[in-house]
Design a protein around this motif. Structure first.
Motif, PDB file in Angstrom:
ATOM      1  N   LYS A  66       0.802  -1.227   0.000  1.00  0.00           N
ATOM      2  CA  LYS A  66       0.000   0.000   0.000  1.00  0.00           C
ATOM      3  C   LYS A  66       0.834   1.276   0.000  1.00  0.00           C
ATOM      4  O   LYS A  66       0.296   2.359  -0.137  1.00  0.00           O
ATOM      5  N   GLN A  67       2.143   1.143   0.192  1.00  0.00           N
ATOM      6  CA  GLN A  67       2.983   2.317   0.360  1.00  0.00           C
ATOM      7  C   GLN A  67       4.275   2.205  -0.438  1.00  0.00           C
ATOM      8  O   GLN A  67       4.720   1.113  -0.767  1.00  0.00           O
ATOM      9  N   VAL A  68       4.870   3.380  -0.683  1.00  0.00           N
ATOM     10  CA  VAL A  68       6.098   3.477  -1.468  1.00  0.00           C
ATOM     11  C   VAL A  68       7.062   4.431  -0.757  1.00  0.00           C
ATOM     12  O   VAL A  68       6.646   5.468  -0.235  1.00  0.00           O
ATOM     13  N   ALA A  69       8.343   4.092  -0.787  1.00  0.00           N
ATOM     14  CA  ALA A  69       9.404   4.998  -0.343  1.00  0.00           C
ATOM     15  C   ALA A  69      10.339   5.208  -1.530  1.00  0.00           C
ATOM     16  O   ALA A  69      10.671   4.262  -2.246  1.00  0.00           O
ATOM     17  N   LEU A  70      10.728   6.465  -1.759  1.00  0.00           N
ATOM     18  CA  LEU A  70      11.550   6.807  -2.919  1.00  0.00           C
ATOM     19  C   LEU A  70      12.794   7.579  -2.512  1.00  0.00           C
ATOM     20  O   LEU A  70      12.731   8.485  -1.676  1.00  0.00           O
ATOM     21  N   ARG A  92       4.206  16.483  -7.453  1.00  0.00           N
ATOM     22  CA  ARG A  92       3.910  15.753  -8.688  1.00  0.00           C
ATOM     23  C   ARG A  92       4.106  14.249  -8.533  1.00  0.00           C
ATOM     24  O   ARG A  92       3.305  13.456  -9.011  1.00  0.00           O
ATOM     25  N   VAL A  93       5.185  13.864  -7.880  1.00  0.00           N
ATOM     26  CA  VAL A  93       5.465  12.437  -7.723  1.00  0.00           C
ATOM     27  C   VAL A  93       4.397  11.783  -6.844  1.00  0.00           C
ATOM     28  O   VAL A  93       3.840  10.740  -7.195  1.00  0.00           O
ATOM     29  N   VAL A  94       4.081  12.409  -5.716  1.00  0.00           N
ATOM     30  CA  VAL A  94       3.065  11.859  -4.813  1.00  0.00           C
ATOM     31  C   VAL A  94       1.720  11.754  -5.541  1.00  0.00           C
ATOM     32  O   VAL A  94       1.041  10.727  -5.471  1.00  0.00           O
ATOM     33  N   ARG A  95       1.346  12.806  -6.265  1.00  0.00           N
ATOM     34  CA  ARG A  95       0.074  12.820  -6.992  1.00  0.00           C
ATOM     35  C   ARG A  95       0.029  11.734  -8.063  1.00  0.00           C
ATOM     36  O   ARG A  95      -0.930  10.957  -8.150  1.00  0.00           O
ATOM     37  N   ASP A  96       1.075  11.650  -8.893  1.00  0.00           N
ATOM     38  CA  ASP A  96       1.065  10.688  -9.996  1.00  0.00           C
ATOM     39  C   ASP A  96       1.103   9.252  -9.499  1.00  0.00           C
ATOM     40  O   ASP A  96       0.376   8.389 -10.013  1.00  0.00           O
ATOM     41  N   VAL A 105       2.829   7.499  -1.261  1.00  0.00           N
ATOM     42  CA  VAL A 105       4.258   7.758  -1.067  1.00  0.00           C
ATOM     43  C   VAL A 105       4.416   8.241   0.370  1.00  0.00           C
ATOM     44  O   VAL A 105       3.910   9.293   0.730  1.00  0.00           O
ATOM     45  N   ILE A 106       5.098   7.447   1.184  1.00  0.00           N
ATOM     46  CA  ILE A 106       5.257   7.791   2.595  1.00  0.00           C
ATOM     47  C   ILE A 106       6.617   8.411   2.880  1.00  0.00           C
ATOM     48  O   ILE A 106       6.826   8.990   3.945  1.00  0.00           O
ATOM     49  N   GLU A 107       7.527   8.291   1.920  1.00  0.00           N
ATOM     50  CA  GLU A 107       8.858   8.885   2.083  1.00  0.00           C
ATOM     51  C   GLU A 107       9.396   9.230   0.713  1.00  0.00           C
ATOM     52  O   GLU A 107       9.335   8.423  -0.209  1.00  0.00           O
TER      53      GLU A 107
END
Length: 141
Positions: A66-70, A92-96, A105-107
């Protein structure tokens, strides 16, 4: 009469890290002031052997259910407000990622590894595969 209920469908949707990296890379490259996303010296060496652009270059993703860290590495344009660039990249990254995948996106860590003028950056990247993302330098007389 026998009960003929269909058992509930068990299904999952998952994403390869590279898919999230590509979404993040394409979103970030559309921010004014981002000259390139790259991984520094090692990335520069491997870029010499590439013959195609890589939109995931300079990005590492950890993708869960359910989550992503980048983690992202970027070269930015000299004279631009880096805090503003970071805010725009983040937005933009969080939205897309959310809109395309449903993941949160949590991080998001953006590491600036270089600052260059557009002209200097274009000269340095001329003929390299990822240079197609280069913004056009405006000629000032």
């Amino acid at each position: 009469m026998a009960d003929t209920k269909t058992p509930p469908l068990k299904s999952t949707l998952s994403f390869d890290d590279g898919v999230i990296e590509k979404i993040a890379g394409l979103a970030a490259r559309n921010v004014d002031g981002i000259l390139s996303l790259d991984g520094g010296m090692l990335s520069g060496i491997t870029d010499r052997f590439r013959n195609q652009a890589d939109p995931t270059q300079g990005i590492d993703a950890e993708v869960g259910q359910k989550q992503v860290a980048l983690d992202m590495n970027a070269t930015v344009e000299y004279g631009k407000d880096i805090h503003q660039i970071f805010e725009q990249v983040s937005d933009r990254v969080v939205r897309d990622v959310r809109n395309f995948t449903g993941l949160d996106v949590i991080e998001l860590n953006l590491h600036i590894n270089d600052v260059m003028s557009k002209r200097d950056w274009q000269e340095q990247t001329k003929g390299k595969p990822n240079s197609q993302h280069a913004p056009e330098a405006k000629h000032v007389e």
